[in-house]
Scaffold this motif. Structure first.
Motif, PDB file in Angstrom:
ATOM      1  N   PHE A 570      18.567  55.562  65.208  1.00 41.20           N
ATOM      2  CA  PHE A 570      18.982  54.460  66.071  1.00 41.20           C
ATOM      3  C   PHE A 570      18.418  54.671  67.471  1.00 41.20           C
ATOM      4  CE2 PHE A 570      21.893  52.182  68.921  1.00 41.20           C
ATOM      5  CZ  PHE A 570      21.905  50.928  68.324  1.00 41.20           C
ATOM      6  N   LEU A 577      26.856  55.771  60.507  1.00 40.15           N
ATOM      7  CA  LEU A 577      27.062  54.473  59.867  1.00 40.15           C
ATOM      8  C   LEU A 577      28.121  54.641  58.791  1.00 40.15           C
ATOM      9  CD1 LEU A 577      26.186  51.494  59.508  1.00 40.15           C
ATOM     10  CD2 LEU A 577      24.508  52.309  57.823  1.00 40.15           C
ATOM     11  N   LEU A 631      19.688  47.380  63.450  1.00 43.96           N
ATOM     12  CA  LEU A 631      19.570  48.538  62.574  1.00 43.96           C
ATOM     13  C   LEU A 631      18.315  48.409  61.721  1.00 43.96           C
ATOM     14  CD1 LEU A 631      23.292  48.689  61.346  1.00 43.96           C
ATOM     15  CD2 LEU A 631      22.290  49.724  63.387  1.00 43.96           C
TER      16      LEU A 631
END
Length: 854
Positions: A570, A577, A631
C-alpha cells in the motif's frame, strides 16, 4: 605536576569511600548493559531476518510478489516471457503444524522440481547415491524432502511418514529424501522441508496461485533494466523487487518493536546519570574542606574541575566496559525474547543467529556510558571549582545554607515542565521521534531543577506523619531533609528517575491492556473463535471454507464468519487487510463503527461498495470518512470509499476492512485464518467448544477459544510483546536499588558530625540508629511521591507520543495507583536494608572523632 598530585588525592578518596565508587560504577554498568544488550539483540534479529531472506532467495536477483496473498499462475508466464529473464521459478512458502506431540512446526517450500536446484543450495546425503535427482520424486503429491536436522530430532528416515495438518485436515507425507542443514537447510532452525509447488497448491488450498516467483536475470540485461521491463508488464498489485527489499520490509515490520525497546533502554542510562550526579554531589559535600584547602594553597579552579571530571571519566570507562561485557551475554536472552515476539506477533520466519560483537555498538555504548558519567558529574564538579575557600573552611552547618531554592531556578524549572508538556501533547507526530525525545529530556531537566523545592514541600507534608509514627527521631530525620533539600535532592533524584521508569512503564502496559480489552469487547466478541495458530496470525497455514461449513452445520450454531487477515502492498509500504462477512459482523458488533450510520454502512459494505479503516490507518495515511482507499489487487485496481472508522490494534501499519466476497473476487483467495462462531440464544459456549474440538480432532490443526479464552489469549500475546519491557523493568528496579544503596550510604557518612553532636548532648545509640533508619524511610516516601509526579509526565509522553509516532494511535492515560502504593513499602524496605549497616556504624562511632570529622 599538578594533575598527578590531584590524582593522588582522588585515589585516596576512592580507597576511603570504596563502596560509593563501586555502587556508582555499577549504576553506569547496568545502564550500559541494558542499552548494549538491546542494541546487540536488535542487530542479531535483523541479521536473522536477512539471513533467512538470503538463504531462501538463493541465487535469485529479483522476486515477484503480491503481499501475502499471492497471485495467479498466469503471472509466471508473463515473467518467463519477459526479455532478460534467464530463469524464473514459482514458490509457495508455508509454515505448517505437524501432528507430533511437541508440535514440530515446519517451514515447507513448494518449488518447481525441474529448475529450483539452479536457484537454491540443496546438499543431499552421500548415502542417497541410488537417487540420481531426489527432487524428481517430489512429483508424487504426498512426497516430501526433509532437512537432516529436523529428521534427526523426530527420528524420521527415508520411507517414513510424517503427519502434517494441511488446509483440509491431516495428511500423511512420505519422506523421499534428506538434505544437509546448509543453505536452505539452515533456515528456520533446520525445521524446513521441500515439496513440489503444484502439489503444494492442492494440499494447501492455494487454487491456481503462487506466493512468489524467484528469478535470475540474464548476463546481458542489468537487474534494474529487467525490473523496469517487468514493471511495465506485470498487473497492478504484483511487484518485482530485489530479495534485499523483502529483507528491508521485514525489518520495517518490526521497527516499532525495536524502537520501543531502544527508547526504554535509554532510561536505564538516564538513571545512571542521576546516580553519578548524586554520588559526586555528596562527594563534593564530603570533600568541601579538602577543596577549600586546595583552593587556599593555589590550586586553580580548572584543575579542581578536572580532578572531579577525571574521576567521572574513569568511572565511566570502567562501568561502560563492564556493562558492555555483561550486555553481550544479556543480548542472547534479549534476542530470544525479540525473536519470539517477531514470530508470535509479526509472524516472522527467522534463522537463529548468535549475537555478534559489533564495533560500532561497542564504541557507541562506551561513548554513551562515558558521556553519561561526565554529564552527571559536570554540575557537581563545576560547583566544586567555584567554592569560596573561606566559606569552604567553615564548619558544615554554616556552609549548608543553600541558595538553590531561588525563584529564578523554580520559575525556569516550572516553565520547562509546562512548555514541554504542551509540546508533547500538541506537537504533530510528523516532527519525529528525535524531537519528541528531546521534549521528554527537557521535561526531566525541568523536574530536576524543581527537585530541591519538591523535596522540601513533600518533606513538610510527611513531617506530621513521621513525628507521630517515629517520635522526635522521625521529626529530626525529616527536618534534615527540609534544612538541606539540595543534598536530599541528590539522593532522591536517582530514585525519582528509576521509579518514574517503573511507574510509567507499568502504566503504559496497563493502559495498553485496557485499550486492548475495550477493543476485544467491542469487535472480537463472537461466542467462539477457531484459530489456525497459537500466534497472533499465521502467514501461511490457513483453513479452507469447509471448516466454516462443518461448524455451521452444528445445531447450536446460529452463524459463522470466515475471516482472512493478511498484509498487502500500500503506497510504497504495507497495510493490513481484513475480510469478513460484513453483514454478520456488523450485526454482532454494531457499536464498533464510529462516525457513521451503522445500518446504511452495513448495507453498503455487504454489497462491496466501500471499506472501513482502523483509527491508526486513518492517522497514518491521513484518510477520513468520505475519503477513498486505492488497493492494487492481483486482478486489478480496487478503489473504495471509506464508510467508517473502527478500533483495531492488530497492525501498527493500520487495517482496511472489506467484505469477504469482494476480497475473494479481487484476490482470488478463499483461505480462512479465523472462524468466528455465533451461537443461538441459551447455548453453552463451553459445550459447543468441546463439540468443535471433537469435530476437528485428528483432522485439523484448530485452536478453539470461548470469548473469554480468546480475550485471555490476546492478553497473553500482549504480555509476550511486553516481555522485554518487563525485563527492563526489573533492571530499572535494580538500578534504582543501586541508587538507593549508594546515596543512603554516602548520605549517612556525610552526617557523621551531626550524629555525634546528638550523642554529645545525651542522645542514645538506639536513637541514632532509629534516626538514620527513619530518614531512610522518609527519603523512600519522598522518592516515591516525586517519582510518581515525574511518572505523570512520562506516561503522557509514552501513551501519547511514543504510540502515535510508532503505531499511529493514542494509548489512554492510566495512572498506576496500585503499583505506586505497592512500591512504597517495597522501596521503604530496601531503604531500611540499605541504611542498616550505616546506621550501625553511626551508633558505634566515636563521638570525639566524629565531631572532628570536618
Amino acid at each position: 605536576m599538578m594533575i598527578p598530585a590531584l590524582w593522588q588525592i582522588s585515589s585516596r578518596q576512592w580507597r576511603t569511600h570504596g563502596l560509593r565508587v563501586i555502587m556508582t560504577t555499577l549504576g553506569i554498568a547496568l545502564g550500559v548493559a541494558v542499552f548494549f544488550a538491546v542494541r546487540t539483540a536488535n542487530a542479531a534479529l535483523l541479521d536473522s531476518l536477512s539471513a533467512t531472506v538470503e538463504r531462501l532467495a538463493g541465487k535469485s536477483t529479483l522476486e515477484v510478489t503480491s503481499g501475502e496473498t499471492g497471485f495467479p499462475e498466469e503471472v509466471l508466464e508473463t515473467v518467463r516471457a519477459t526479455p532478460g529473464v534467464e530463469l524464473a521459478e514459482p514458490v509457495i512458502e508455508v509454515i505448517v503444524h505437524t501432528a507430533f506431540a511437541d508440535e514440530g512446526n515446519l517451514l515447507i517450500l513448494g518449488v518447481d522440481t525441474t529448475g529450483d536446484q539452479q536457484l537454491r543450495q540443496y546438499e543431499f546425503d552421500s548415502s542417497q547415491t541410488e537417487i540420481a535427482d531426489p527432487l524428481t520424486y517430489l512429483a508424487q503429491p504426498n512426497s516430501i524432502l526433509l532437512s537432516r536436522s529436523f529428521a534427526d530430532r523426530h527420528g524420521l528416515h527415508i520411507g517414513d511418514r510424517i503427519p502434517i495438518f494441511v488446509a483440509n485436515g491431516r495428511k500423511d507425507f512420505t519422506v523421499q529424501g534428506l538434505f544437509k542443514p546448509v543453505g536452505v537447510g539452515a533456515v528456520f532452525g533446520g525445521n524446513i522441508a521441500v515439496m513440489d509447488v503444484y502439489s503444494a497448491q492442492v494440499v494447501f488450498s492455494r487454487g491456481r496461485n503462487f506466493d512468489r516467483i524467484d528469478l535470475m536475470n540474464s548476463q546481458s540485461v542489468p537487474v534494474d533494466e529487467l525490473q523496469r521491463r517487468l514493471r511495465a508488464r506485470l498487473p497492478a498489485g504484483v511487484e518485482s523487487a530485489r530479495p534485499q527489499v523483502r529483507g528491508q520490509a521485514l525489518e520495517n515490520a518490526v521497527t516499532a518493536m525495536r524502537l520501543g525497546m531502544l527508547i526504554t533502554s535509554f532510561i536505564a542510562l538516564l538513571v545512571g546519570v542521576y546516580i553519578i550526579f548524586n554520588s559526586f554531589t555528596i562527594a563534593v559535600n564530603q570533600r568541601w574542606k579538602e577543596i577549600g584547602i586546595l583552593r587556599a594553597i593555589g590550586v586553580e579552579r580548572r584543575n579542581v574541575n578536572a580532578m572531579f571530571l577525571g574521576e567521572a571519566l574513569l568511572m565511566g570507562v570502567i562501568g561502560s566496559v563492564s556493562g558492555i561485557a555483561a550486555g553481550f551475554y544479556l543480548a542472547t536472552l534479549a534476542g530470544k525474547v525479540m525473536g519470539s515476539i517477531a514470530a508470535s506477533v509479526y509472524g516472522m520466519i527467522s534463522t537463529e543467529v548468535a549475537p555478534k560483537l559489533h564495533p560500532d555498538a561497542v564504541f557507541i555504548s562506551l561513548g554513551l556510558g562515558v558521556t553519561a558519567s561526565l554529564i552527571g558529574a559536570w554540575f557537581p564538579a563545576r560547583a566544586a571549582s567555584r567554592l569560596d575557600p573561606v566559606l569552604a573552611l567553615h564548619n558544615i552547618e554554616s556552609r549548608q545554607q543553600e541558595s538553590s531554592l531561588g525563584w529564578k531556578r523554580i520559575t525556569m524549572g516550572a516553565a520547562l515542565v509546562l512548555l514541554t508538556s504542551l509540546l508533547i501533547e500538541f506537537s504533530p507526530s510528523r516532527v519525529g521521534m528525535t524531537i519528541q525525545l528531546f521534549y521528554a529530556a527537557l521535561t526531566l531537566l525541568g523536574l530536576t531543577m524543581l527537585l530541591p523545592i519538591l523535596v522540601q514541600w513533600t518533606a513538610r507534608m510527611i513531617r506530621p506523619l513521621m513525628d507521630k509514627a517515629g517520635g522526635s527521631e522521625g521529626a529530626l530525620a525529616v527536618d534534615a531533609m527540609i534544612r538541606s533539600p539540595r543534598r536530599s535532592a541528590a539522593t532522591v533524584g536517582a530514585l525519582m528517575v528509576g521509579l518514574m521508569f517503573v511507574f510509567s512503564t507499568g502504566a503504559y502496559i496497563q493502559s495498553y491492556k485496557h485499550m486492548i480489552a475495550r477493543w476485544t469487547h467491542r469487535m472480537l466478541n463472537a461466542d467462539l473463535v477457531v484459530a489456525t495458530s497459537a500466534l497472533l496470525r499465521s502467514t501461511s497455514y490457513h483453513f479452507s471454507e469447509d471448516m466454516g461449513r462443518r461448524i455451521s452445520a452444528l445445531p447450536e450454531v446460529k452463524s459463522v464468519e470466515n475471516v482472512r487477515f493478511t498484509f498487502i502492498p500500500f503506497q510504497g509500504d504495507t497495510a493490513a487487510l481484513s475480510s469478513i462477512e460484513m453483514d454478520s459482523f456488523l450485526a454482532r458488533a454494531p457499536d464498533s463503527v464510529e462516525d457513521a450510520n451503522v445500518d446504511a454502512v452495513r448495507e453498503q459494505l455487504s454489497r462491496g461498495e466501500g471499506a472501513l479503516i482502523s483509527k491508526n490507518f486513518s492517522a497514518r495515511w491521513k484518510c477520513r470518512v468520505g475519503g477513498r482507499v486505492r488497493l492494487n489487487a492481483p486482478t486489478g485496481v480496487l478503489d473504495l470509499p471509506v464508510l467508517g472508522i473502527v478500533e483495531d490494534y492488530r497492525s501498527d501499519k493500520g487495517t482496511i476492512f472489506i467484505d469477504r466476497a469482494l476480497y475473494k473476487k479481487y484476490w482470488k483467495d478463499d483461505a480462512v485464518d479465523f472462524v468466528n462462531v455465533n451461537l443461538k440464544p441459551g447455548q453453552d459456549a463451553t459445550k459447543v467448544k468441546h463439540e468443535i474440538e471433537r469435530l476437528t480432532a485428528g483432522t485439523d490443526h484448530a485452536l478453539v477459544y470461548t470469548s473469554a479464552e480468546f480475550r485471555e489469549w490476546i492478553g497473553s500475546l500482549v504480555d509476550q510483546f511486553f516481555l522485554l519491557n518487563y525485563m527492563q523493568l526489573v533492571v530499572a528496579v535494580i538500578v534504582a536499588i543501586v541508587g538507593i544503596v549508594n546515596t543512603l550510604v554516602v548520605s549517612v557518612m556525610d552526617r557523621r558530625r551531626e550524629f555525634a553532636i546528638v550523642r554529645a548532648i545525651g542522645g542514645y545509640r538506639s536513637q541514632i540508629r532509629k534516626m538514620v533508619l527513619l530518614e531512610a524511610v522518609a527519603i523512600s516516601i519522598v522518592g516515591v511521591m516525586v517519582g510518581a509526579l515525574a511518572a505523570v509526565f512520562n506516561i503522557q509522553f509514552m501513551s501519547h507520543t511514543v504510540s502515535t509516532v510508532l503505531a499511529g494511535y493514542d494509548v489512554p492515560f492510566y495512572f498506576p495507583w496500585v503499583l505506586v502504593l505497592c512500591t512504597l513499602p517495597a522501596v521503604a524496605a530496601v531503604s531500611l536494608l540499605a541504611a542498616w549497616l550505616p546506621a550501625r556504624h553511626a551508633m558505634q562511632m566515636s563521638v570525639i572523632e566524629a565531631i572532628g570529622y570536618e
